[in-house]
Design a protein around this motif. Structure first.
Motif, PDB file in Angstrom:
ATOM      1  N   GLN A   3       0.847  -1.191   0.000  1.00 13.03           N
ATOM      2  CA  GLN A   3       0.000   0.000   0.000  1.00 13.03           C
ATOM      3  C   GLN A   3       0.876   1.232   0.000  1.00 13.03           C
ATOM      4  O   GLN A   3       1.868   1.303   0.737  1.00 13.03           O
ATOM      5  CB  GLN A   3      -0.922  -0.009   1.219  1.00 13.03           C
ATOM      6  N   LEU A   4       0.481   2.203  -0.825  1.00 16.18           N
ATOM      7  CA  LEU A   4       1.270   3.423  -1.003  1.00 16.18           C
ATOM      8  C   LEU A   4       0.414   4.633  -0.664  1.00 16.18           C
ATOM      9  O   LEU A   4      -0.723   4.736  -1.135  1.00 16.18           O
ATOM     10  CB  LEU A   4       1.757   3.525  -2.453  1.00 16.18           C
ATOM     11  N   VAL A   5       0.984   5.544   0.115  1.00 15.45           N
ATOM     12  CA  VAL A   5       0.263   6.764   0.493  1.00 15.45           C
ATOM     13  C   VAL A   5       1.138   7.968   0.186  1.00 15.45           C
ATOM     14  O   VAL A   5       2.222   8.120   0.768  1.00 15.45           O
ATOM     15  CB  VAL A   5      -0.112   6.755   1.987  1.00 15.45           C
ATOM     16  N   GLU A   6       0.656   8.789  -0.746  1.00 16.45           N
ATOM     17  CA  GLU A   6       1.400   9.991  -1.122  1.00 16.45           C
ATOM     18  C   GLU A   6       0.982  11.182  -0.270  1.00 16.45           C
ATOM     19  O   GLU A   6      -0.158  11.249   0.199  1.00 16.45           O
ATOM     20  CB  GLU A   6       1.164  10.355  -2.599  1.00 16.45           C
ATOM     21  N   SER A   7       1.877  12.128  -0.132  1.00 16.41           N
ATOM     22  CA  SER A   7       1.577  13.378   0.556  1.00 16.41           C
ATOM     23  C   SER A   7       2.535  14.446   0.058  1.00 16.41           C
ATOM     24  O   SER A   7       3.533  14.139  -0.615  1.00 16.41           O
ATOM     25  CB  SER A   7       1.703  13.222   2.073  1.00 16.41           C
ATOM     26  N   GLY A   8       2.224  15.708   0.377  1.00 13.54           N
ATOM     27  CA  GLY A   8       3.127  16.797   0.052  1.00 13.54           C
ATOM     28  C   GLY A   8       2.702  17.667  -1.108  1.00 13.54           C
ATOM     29  O   GLY A   8       3.371  18.663  -1.418  1.00 13.54           O
TER      30      GLY A   8
END
Length: 115
Positions: A3-8
């Protein structure tokens, strides 16, 4: 399963900088190649930058010299440092993990470059 969670992501003026992060689940992160892709409205998703499990990087011509991809396997995280941003960099940015025939995508984070 990864699972991948992007932010920024966010709104930035032309010439500004942003740093995207992608946090991955699992304990085999180090064996995956990682990439940042982007998709602008009405356009196909395209590669921005990739980094192999061994740390070899590759960039799209449009971002060379402005973007830097990096990873920390101990933190299960990959980053995309984006400098000298241009309006044409506006897109949803997606994190991708790949290994052999397995591919995983994050949900994306919006980057808007506008004055």
């Amino acid at each position: 399963q990864v699972q991948l969670v992007e932010s920024g992501g966010g709104l930035v003026q032309p010439g500004g900088s942003l740093r995207l992060s992608c946090a991955a689940s699992g304990n085999i992160f180090s064996t995956y190649g990682m990439g940042w892709y982007r998709q602008a409205p009405g356009k196909q998703r395209e590669l921005a930058a990739v980094i192999s499990s061994g740390g070899v990087t590759n960039y799209a011509d449009s971002v060379k010299g402005r973007f830097t991809i990096s990873r920390d396997n101990a933190k299960n995280t990959v980053w995309l440092q984006m400098n000298s941003l241009k309006p044409e960099d506006t897109a949803v940015y997606y994190c991708k993990a790949y290994r052999l025939n397995r591919v995983y995508w994050g949900q994306g984070t919006q980057v808007t470059v506008s004055s």
